[in-house]
Motif scaffolding. Sequence first.
Motif, PDB file in Angstrom:
ATOM      1  N   ALA A 121      -5.447   2.084   0.473  1.00 36.39           N
ATOM      2  CA  ALA A 121      -5.623   1.628   1.856  1.00 36.39           C
ATOM      3  C   ALA A 121      -6.860   0.739   1.962  1.00 36.39           C
ATOM      4  N   ALA A 122      -7.958   1.163   1.344  1.00 37.72           N
ATOM      5  CA  ALA A 122      -9.199   0.383   1.394  1.00 37.72           C
ATOM      6  C   ALA A 122      -9.041  -0.943   0.661  1.00 37.72           C
ATOM      7  N   LEU A 123      -8.366  -0.902  -0.480  1.00 39.39           N
ATOM      8  CA  LEU A 123      -8.193  -2.119  -1.270  1.00 39.39           C
ATOM      9  C   LEU A 123      -7.285  -3.121  -0.560  1.00 39.39           C
ATOM     10  N   GLY A 124      -6.199  -2.611   0.019  1.00 40.41           N
ATOM     11  CA  GLY A 124      -5.268  -3.508   0.684  1.00 40.41           C
ATOM     12  C   GLY A 124      -5.803  -4.090   1.982  1.00 40.41           C
ATOM     13  N   TYR A 125      -6.344  -3.200   2.834  1.00 41.57           N
ATOM     14  CA  TYR A 125      -6.779  -3.662   4.154  1.00 41.57           C
ATOM     15  C   TYR A 125      -8.225  -4.165   4.182  1.00 41.57           C
ATOM     16  N   GLY A 126      -9.005  -3.775   3.198  1.00 46.33           N
ATOM     17  CA  GLY A 126     -10.378  -4.273   3.143  1.00 46.33           C
ATOM     18  C   GLY A 126     -10.544  -5.405   2.159  1.00 46.33           C
ATOM     19  N   ALA A 127      -9.413  -5.918   1.672  1.00 49.02           N
ATOM     20  CA  ALA A 127      -9.456  -6.922   0.610  1.00 49.02           C
ATOM     21  C   ALA A 127     -10.239  -8.163   0.993  1.00 49.02           C
ATOM     22  N   ARG A 128     -10.095  -8.612   2.230  1.00 47.02           N
ATOM     23  CA  ARG A 128     -10.776  -9.842   2.624  1.00 47.02           C
ATOM     24  C   ARG A 128     -12.297  -9.672   2.582  1.00 47.02           C
ATOM     25  N   LEU A 129     -12.749  -8.449   2.801  1.00 46.09           N
ATOM     26  CA  LEU A 129     -14.192  -8.195   2.727  1.00 46.09           C
ATOM     27  C   LEU A 129     -14.635  -7.913   1.296  1.00 46.09           C
ATOM     28  N   LEU A 130     -13.765  -7.248   0.537  1.00 47.02           N
ATOM     29  CA  LEU A 130     -14.123  -6.842  -0.816  1.00 47.02           C
ATOM     30  C   LEU A 130     -13.914  -7.940  -1.853  1.00 47.02           C
ATOM     31  N   ALA A 131     -13.009  -8.867  -1.575  1.00 46.99           N
ATOM     32  CA  ALA A 131     -12.647  -9.865  -2.580  1.00 46.99           C
ATOM     33  C   ALA A 131     -13.834 -10.626  -3.167  1.00 46.99           C
ATOM     34  N   PRO A 132     -14.775 -11.116  -2.348  1.00 47.96           N
ATOM     35  CA  PRO A 132     -15.899 -11.851  -2.945  1.00 47.96           C
ATOM     36  C   PRO A 132     -16.729 -10.994  -3.898  1.00 47.96           C
ATOM     37  N   VAL A 133     -16.755  -9.700  -3.660  1.00 40.03           N
ATOM     38  CA  VAL A 133     -17.534  -8.804  -4.516  1.00 40.03           C
ATOM     39  C   VAL A 133     -16.739  -8.391  -5.738  1.00 40.03           C
ATOM     40  N   LEU A 134     -15.499  -7.946  -5.516  1.00 42.93           N
ATOM     41  CA  LEU A 134     -14.684  -7.451  -6.622  1.00 42.93           C
ATOM     42  C   LEU A 134     -14.229  -8.563  -7.567  1.00 42.93           C
ATOM     43  N   ALA A 135     -14.313  -9.793  -7.113  1.00 46.05           N
ATOM     44  CA  ALA A 135     -13.880 -10.900  -7.969  1.00 46.05           C
ATOM     45  C   ALA A 135     -14.942 -11.287  -8.991  1.00 46.05           C
ATOM     46  N   THR A 136     -16.134 -10.688  -8.903  1.00 46.36           N
ATOM     47  CA  THR A 136     -17.202 -11.025  -9.840  1.00 46.36           C
ATOM     48  C   THR A 136     -17.205 -10.072 -11.031  1.00 46.36           C
ATOM     49  N   PRO A 137     -17.422 -10.575 -12.224  1.00 49.54           N
ATOM     50  CA  PRO A 137     -17.453  -9.719 -13.412  1.00 49.54           C
ATOM     51  C   PRO A 137     -18.506  -8.609 -13.305  1.00 49.54           C
ATOM     52  N   ARG A 138     -19.638  -8.905 -12.664  1.00 50.95           N
ATOM     53  CA  ARG A 138     -20.705  -7.912 -12.574  1.00 50.95           C
ATOM     54  C   ARG A 138     -20.264  -6.688 -11.786  1.00 50.95           C
ATOM     55  N   ALA A 139     -19.494  -6.899 -10.713  1.00 51.41           N
ATOM     56  CA  ALA A 139     -19.018  -5.771  -9.907  1.00 51.41           C
ATOM     57  C   ALA A 139     -18.121  -4.853 -10.728  1.00 51.41           C
ATOM     58  N   TRP A 140     -17.236  -5.441 -11.527  1.00 51.51           N
ATOM     59  CA  TRP A 140     -16.359  -4.621 -12.353  1.00 51.51           C
ATOM     60  C   TRP A 140     -17.145  -3.916 -13.454  1.00 51.51           C
ATOM     61  N   ARG A 141     -18.238  -4.519 -13.903  1.00 52.05           N
ATOM     62  CA  ARG A 141     -19.078  -3.846 -14.891  1.00 52.05           C
ATOM     63  C   ARG A 141     -19.712  -2.595 -14.294  1.00 52.05           C
ATOM     64  N   VAL A 142     -20.157  -2.691 -13.048  1.00 49.65           N
ATOM     65  CA  VAL A 142     -20.740  -1.519 -12.378  1.00 49.65           C
ATOM     66  C   VAL A 142     -19.682  -0.430 -12.214  1.00 49.65           C
ATOM     67  N   LEU A 143     -18.491  -0.818 -11.766  1.00 50.81           N
ATOM     68  CA  LEU A 143     -17.411   0.152 -11.597  1.00 50.81           C
ATOM     69  C   LEU A 143     -17.062   0.815 -12.929  1.00 50.81           C
ATOM     70  N   ASP A 144     -16.957   0.001 -13.981  1.00 49.03           N
ATOM     71  CA  ASP A 144     -16.637   0.551 -15.291  1.00 49.03           C
ATOM     72  C   ASP A 144     -17.728   1.496 -15.790  1.00 49.03           C
ATOM     73  N   ALA A 145     -18.970   1.202 -15.468  1.00 47.88           N
ATOM     74  CA  ALA A 145     -20.068   2.085 -15.874  1.00 47.88           C
ATOM     75  C   ALA A 145     -19.942   3.449 -15.185  1.00 47.88           C
ATOM     76  N   VAL A 146     -19.627   3.435 -13.893  1.00 45.21           N
ATOM     77  CA  VAL A 146     -19.437   4.685 -13.153  1.00 45.21           C
ATOM     78  C   VAL A 146     -18.249   5.447 -13.722  1.00 45.21           C
ATOM     79  N   VAL A 195       0.832  -1.200   0.000  1.00 40.20           N
ATOM     80  CA  VAL A 195       0.000   0.000   0.000  1.00 40.20           C
ATOM     81  C   VAL A 195       0.871   1.257   0.000  1.00 40.20           C
ATOM     82  N   ALA A 196       1.947   1.238   0.786  1.00 43.38           N
ATOM     83  CA  ALA A 196       2.840   2.397   0.854  1.00 43.38           C
ATOM     84  C   ALA A 196       3.518   2.658  -0.484  1.00 43.38           C
TER      85      ALA A 196
END
Length: 215
Positions: free
Chosen positions: A174-199, A40-41
């Motif tokens: 910081a959020a990606l590195g330390y929140g990864a264990r919570l975010l991984a199940p969501v960010l690992a799905t193609p649909r989540a990245w589609r939403v991010l790409d749309a934004v 992260v640093a």
Amino acid sequence: MLASLLAGLGLGFSLIVAIGAQNLFVLRQGIRREHVLAVVAVCTLSDLALIALGVSGIGLVLHGVPWLAIVVRVAGALFLIGYGLLAARRALRPAGETLAVTGPATDAASSASSGTLTATRRRAVVGTALALTWLNPHVYLDTVFLLGSVASSQGDGRWWFALGAGVASVVWFAALGYGARLLAPVLATPRAWRVLDAVIAVVMVTLGVVLAVGG
């Protein structure tokens, strides 16, 4: 000043919250809980340096060559719009990228018995983070040229714009590195990245149009 700060924050997030090798690496290290602080640093400090380079360097050039400001503004606007359209394409037709995640390191006995191995591994991880950041040609287009050119259109508020972009980098890594264990199940799905790409597409195209017509 607040408008410049928020503009920098918005563009910073739009550029950094895109699926790519660096983000996937940070996410993977966060999931593994392996040298997360170092990764992260490295990513954050590198991004802050690139932002400062873009804002100061491009700003000085534009100040001495007024006509170049128009060229950079138009080029920056076209790049923003093009980047946004590519993000929209990814949102509509995802490439099917998936996150390859290995499980947490299970050799606890090995790490306990060998501090040298841990130090060697840390250097390898830091080296990978540096390579993914500084050897990526897109980082220079996005952070140095693009952010620098957009910041130049902010006039005296360009450093507030840079501050906003910097805050986005700090918060994201910081959020990606330390929140990864919570975010991984969501960010690992193609649909989540589609939403991010749309934004990302909406923000990028909007900023590009504003930059092109507003100067």
